[in-house]
Design a protein around this motif. Structure first.
Motif, PDB file in Angstrom:
ATOM      1  N   PHE A 179       0.850  -1.186   0.000  1.00  0.00           N
ATOM      2  CA  PHE A 179       0.000   0.000   0.000  1.00  0.00           C
ATOM      3  C   PHE A 179       0.888   1.240   0.000  1.00  0.00           C
ATOM      4  N   ALA A 180       0.331   2.339  -0.478  1.00  0.00           N
ATOM      5  CA  ALA A 180       1.104   3.579  -0.544  1.00  0.00           C
ATOM      6  C   ALA A 180       1.382   4.148   0.842  1.00  0.00           C
ATOM      7  N   THR A 181       0.419   4.045   1.764  1.00  0.00           N
ATOM      8  CA  THR A 181       0.570   4.635   3.092  1.00  0.00           C
ATOM      9  C   THR A 181       0.363   3.598   4.183  1.00  0.00           C
ATOM     10  N   ARG A 182       0.894   3.905   5.356  1.00  0.00           N
ATOM     11  CA  ARG A 182       0.728   3.010   6.495  1.00  0.00           C
ATOM     12  C   ARG A 182      -0.740   2.956   6.928  1.00  0.00           C
ATOM     13  N   GLY A 183      -1.452   4.080   6.811  1.00  0.00           N
ATOM     14  CA  GLY A 183      -2.869   4.100   7.180  1.00  0.00           C
ATOM     15  C   GLY A 183      -3.688   3.139   6.343  1.00  0.00           C
ATOM     16  N   GLN A 184      -3.440   3.102   5.026  1.00  0.00           N
ATOM     17  CA  GLN A 184      -4.146   2.158   4.154  1.00  0.00           C
ATOM     18  C   GLN A 184      -3.846   0.718   4.559  1.00  0.00           C
ATOM     19  N   LYS A 185      -2.595   0.465   4.888  1.00  0.00           N
ATOM     20  CA  LYS A 185      -2.206  -0.894   5.299  1.00  0.00           C
ATOM     21  C   LYS A 185      -2.942  -1.308   6.566  1.00  0.00           C
ATOM     22  N   TRP A 186      -2.994  -0.422   7.568  1.00  0.00           N
ATOM     23  CA  TRP A 186      -3.657  -0.780   8.818  1.00  0.00           C
ATOM     24  C   TRP A 186      -5.150  -1.014   8.605  1.00  0.00           C
ATOM     25  N   ARG A 187      -5.794  -0.207   7.761  1.00  0.00           N
ATOM     26  CA  ARG A 187      -7.233  -0.414   7.508  1.00  0.00           C
ATOM     27  C   ARG A 187      -7.475  -1.772   6.861  1.00  0.00           C
ATOM     28  N   HIS A 188      -6.653  -2.132   5.896  1.00  0.00           N
ATOM     29  CA  HIS A 188      -6.830  -3.429   5.243  1.00  0.00           C
ATOM     30  C   HIS A 188      -6.498  -4.562   6.208  1.00  0.00           C
ATOM     31  N   THR A 189      -5.526  -4.341   7.098  1.00  0.00           N
ATOM     32  CA  THR A 189      -5.184  -5.354   8.096  1.00  0.00           C
ATOM     33  C   THR A 189      -6.368  -5.645   9.003  1.00  0.00           C
ATOM     34  N   VAL A 190      -7.053  -4.598   9.461  1.00  0.00           N
ATOM     35  CA  VAL A 190      -8.227  -4.775  10.310  1.00  0.00           C
ATOM     36  C   VAL A 190      -9.316  -5.550   9.573  1.00  0.00           C
ATOM     37  N   GLU A 191      -9.563  -5.207   8.314  1.00  0.00           N
ATOM     38  CA  GLU A 191     -10.573  -5.918   7.526  1.00  0.00           C
ATOM     39  C   GLU A 191     -10.212  -7.386   7.371  1.00  0.00           C
ATOM     40  N   ARG A 192      -8.944  -7.643   7.093  1.00  0.00           N
ATOM     41  CA  ARG A 192      -8.495  -9.028   6.893  1.00  0.00           C
ATOM     42  C   ARG A 192      -8.603  -9.826   8.184  1.00  0.00           C
ATOM     43  N   LEU A 193      -8.246  -9.217   9.312  1.00  0.00           N
ATOM     44  CA  LEU A 193      -8.339  -9.916  10.587  1.00  0.00           C
ATOM     45  C   LEU A 193      -9.790 -10.200  10.964  1.00  0.00           C
ATOM     46  N   ARG A 194     -10.666  -9.266  10.671  1.00  0.00           N
ATOM     47  CA  ARG A 194     -12.090  -9.488  10.960  1.00  0.00           C
ATOM     48  C   ARG A 194     -12.616 -10.673  10.145  1.00  0.00           C
ATOM     49  N   GLU A 195     -12.183 -10.728   8.898  1.00  0.00           N
ATOM     50  CA  GLU A 195     -12.615 -11.813   8.001  1.00  0.00           C
ATOM     51  C   GLU A 195     -12.095 -13.170   8.473  1.00  0.00           C
ATOM     52  N   LEU A 196     -10.816 -13.227   8.836  1.00  0.00           N
ATOM     53  CA  LEU A 196     -10.222 -14.485   9.276  1.00  0.00           C
ATOM     54  C   LEU A 196     -10.804 -14.945  10.610  1.00  0.00           C
ATOM     55  N   ARG A 197     -11.051 -13.999  11.509  1.00  0.00           N
ATOM     56  CA  ARG A 197     -11.621 -14.352  12.808  1.00  0.00           C
ATOM     57  C   ARG A 197     -13.036 -14.908  12.652  1.00  0.00           C
ATOM     58  N   ALA A 198     -13.811 -14.332  11.724  1.00  0.00           N
ATOM     59  CA  ALA A 198     -15.160 -14.826  11.475  1.00  0.00           C
ATOM     60  C   ALA A 198     -15.135 -16.252  10.930  1.00  0.00           C
ATOM     61  N   ALA A 199     -14.064 -16.598  10.226  1.00  0.00           N
ATOM     62  CA  ALA A 199     -13.938 -17.947   9.670  1.00  0.00           C
ATOM     63  C   ALA A 199     -13.390 -18.941  10.677  1.00  0.00           C
ATOM     64  N   GLY A 200     -13.073 -18.469  11.886  1.00  0.00           N
ATOM     65  CA  GLY A 200     -12.559 -19.352  12.920  1.00  0.00           C
ATOM     66  C   GLY A 200     -11.074 -19.627  12.824  1.00  0.00           C
ATOM     67  N   ARG A 201     -10.339 -18.843  12.013  1.00  0.00           N
ATOM     68  CA  ARG A 201      -8.902 -19.052  11.865  1.00  0.00           C
ATOM     69  C   ARG A 201      -8.134 -18.277  12.933  1.00  0.00           C
ATOM     70  N   PRO A 202      -7.167 -18.881  13.590  1.00  0.00           N
ATOM     71  CA  PRO A 202      -6.258 -18.107  14.451  1.00  0.00           C
ATOM     72  C   PRO A 202      -5.246 -17.374  13.570  1.00  0.00           C
ATOM     73  N   VAL A 203      -4.849 -16.174  14.003  1.00  0.00           N
ATOM     74  CA  VAL A 203      -3.930 -15.365  13.203  1.00  0.00           C
ATOM     75  C   VAL A 203      -2.767 -14.898  14.077  1.00  0.00           C
ATOM     76  N   LEU A 204      -1.552 -15.081  13.565  1.00  0.00           N
ATOM     77  CA  LEU A 204      -0.351 -14.523  14.187  1.00  0.00           C
ATOM     78  C   LEU A 204       0.102 -13.360  13.321  1.00  0.00           C
ATOM     79  N   VAL A 205       0.031 -12.149  13.860  1.00  0.00           N
ATOM     80  CA  VAL A 205       0.416 -10.948  13.116  1.00  0.00           C
ATOM     81  C   VAL A 205       1.853 -10.606  13.492  1.00  0.00           C
ATOM     82  N   GLY A 206       2.737 -10.578  12.493  1.00  0.00           N
ATOM     83  CA  GLY A 206       4.147 -10.314  12.750  1.00  0.00           C
ATOM     84  C   GLY A 206       4.514  -8.868  12.497  1.00  0.00           C
ATOM     85  N   THR A 207       5.057  -8.197  13.514  1.00  0.00           N
ATOM     86  CA  THR A 207       5.552  -6.827  13.392  1.00  0.00           C
ATOM     87  C   THR A 207       7.050  -6.833  13.682  1.00  0.00           C
ATOM     88  N   HIS A 208       7.694  -5.695  13.420  1.00  0.00           N
ATOM     89  CA  HIS A 208       9.155  -5.658  13.536  1.00  0.00           C
ATOM     90  C   HIS A 208       9.638  -5.005  14.817  1.00  0.00           C
TER      91      HIS A 208
END
Length: 457
Positions: A253-282
């Motif tokens: 993504f061009a900006t960090r804000g866009q990345k975080w918004r898409h991250t939240v959407e993706r996590l909501r989707e995965l959580r609804a599907a019952g998948r555990p998610v490990l989010v890796g940061t630096h």
């Protein structure tokens, strides 16, 4: 690995040839420990190094230094003065920083400004070279080292964070006055000046074993360096079970804000599907920033970073539960199997979501390897931005702006160019770190030869 290397240094300075003062100091250190009097090791006979690339490569850029506190009258006042002068300088006009911010070069105008700002201080400030070095260290502490990235502050003390593991190192400190500058910057109690008693690099230490071996799952890129430095050829062993890990690809993504918004959407989707998610940061800072965003979005989660080391085992043990979101630094990227219940296996297993690239592609792959262990199901994907530290600090500014414009225009080629830009920055960082290791090995070898010639140990 650190403990045994420091034990080796303690044994070296305990030899009679090192003098009574150092022998007394090592006896004190031994009495404070758990092994009692006498030598700590029986010789460097046989070592099997787990996570060999992390120990032999990632941790080999910094020498291990055994030191002791020495009286340093006036150190606090001197450091305060240096920080004050450094804050009065202007970047580009009085000094220039390297791309990573770790090195400051003071200009001619800056030297004149330092002389002006330090007028009347007296003492070491009367020596032009010494005062320039003091201010250079102060600038490095102010601009080059960032709280919750390079170090954390816990119980009023500065603790270095290991970049490769994400763990704090409370028993380690920076040398050359940098530790004291950072402590004053953070308004912590000054630790005092340290005197070096003995030092050794990992390259020198491990090459002294009569027999040396190890294992790693991410050594492909550094196989040549390990063989050149340690004389260890690398042999690939096929996995016990075929890997079922699915690569979900990379999106930039061009900006960090866009990345975080898409991250939240993706996590909501995965959580609804019952998948555990490990989010890796630096870094600690990034993990806690994302944690705040998830709080605002109403997504329950746990954070694993250098502040939560005591809870690591409990957090990791629960990270594979259905719908669980765990935000972690590199701490979760090594030697940790996350147990996956049968109901989670049926939904696709653990999903690893990387939101920042590490300093080396090997460390990234360590994170992805948390998913689909031992033949289980699992997947990983990467959500990155051009405002992340890696591209922002290590890519040419003009190229960064050009590709940012292409991403905003959503041109088809923009994703490929953005990914190449980020990988290029990572390659430059890997090359620089390899050069630092080679330079350290050369310096330590020359130092050792000089001591041997002089008849010292």
């Amino acid at each position: 690995n650190k403990q045994i290397a420091f034990d080796y240094l303690r044994d070296r300075i305990a030899r009679p040839s090192r003098g009574e003062a150092l022998r007394g100091e090592v006896q004190r250190l031994q009495q404070e420990g758990t092994r009692g009097q006498g030598l700590l090791l029986r010789g460097l006979c046989y070592a099997i190094v787990d996570e060999a690339d992390s120990v032999l490569i990632d941790e080999a850029r910094t020498p291990l230094i055994l030191s002791r506190n020495v009286p340093a009258p006036g150190l606090e006042e001197l450091s305060h003065q240096a920080l004050g002068v450094a804050r009065g300088l202007r970047e580009d006009e009085d000094y220039q920083l390297s791309r990573d911010g770790r090195q400051a070069e003071i200009t001619t105008a800056g030297r004149a400004k330092i002389a002006e700002l330090s007028e009347g201080f007296g003492g070491l400030w009367n020596a032009p070279l010494r005062r320039a070095e003091l201010v250079r260290v102060a600038l490095t502490s102010l601009r080059g080292y960032v709280r919750d990235e390079d170090y954390i502050v816990r119980d009023g003390k500065v603790e270095i964070v290991d970049a490769s593991t994400g763990r704090s190192m409370p028993d380690r400190s920076w040398e050359g006055g940098l530790q004291q500058m950072i402590e004053l910057k953070e308004e912590c109690e000054l630790s005092g000046e340290r005197e070096t008693m003995a030092r050794i690099s990992y390259q020198q230490f491990f090459r002294r074993y009569l027999r040396l071996g190890g294992m790693t799952g991410t050594g492909r890129e550094v196989a040549g360096e390990i063989e050149d430095v340690y004389g260890l050829p690398m042999i690939r062993v096929e996995p016990r079970k075929p890997s079922r890990r699915i690569d979900g690809g990379v999106r930039v993504f061009a900006t960090r804000g866009q990345k975080w918004r898409h991250t939240v959407e993706r996590l909501r989707e995965l959580r609804a599907a019952g998948r555990p998610v490990l989010v890796g940061t630096h870094s600690v800072r990034s993990s806690e920033a994302l944690g705040g965003i998830l709080d605002e979005a109403g997504l329950p989660h746990r954070i694993l970073n250098a502040r939560h080391e005591a809870e690591e085992a409990r957090i990791v043990a629960a990270a594979g539960e259905a719908g669980r979101i765990t935000v972690a630094t590199n701490m979760a990227g090594r030697g940790t199997d996350i147990p996956i219940p049968e109901d989670v296996e049926a939904t696709g297993g653990l999903h690893v979501l990387s939101v920042e690239r590490a300093d080396a592609s090997r460390i990234d792959r360590q994170l992805y390897g948390r998913a689909a262990r031992q033949g289980d199901r699992g997947s990983f994907e990467q959500l990155l931005s051009l405002e992340d530290a890696l591209p922002a600090d290590h890519a040419p500014t003009w190229l960064l702006r050009a590709i940012t414009g292409l991403l905003r225009a959503r041109l088809p080629v923009s994703q490929l160019l953005a990914q190449a830009l980020i990988r290029g920055g990572q390659l430059r960082l890997e090359t620089r770190h390899a050069a630092e290791r080679a330079r350290l090995l050369q310096t330590e070898s020359e130092h050792e030869k000089a001591l041997s010639f002089a008849g010292a140990d």
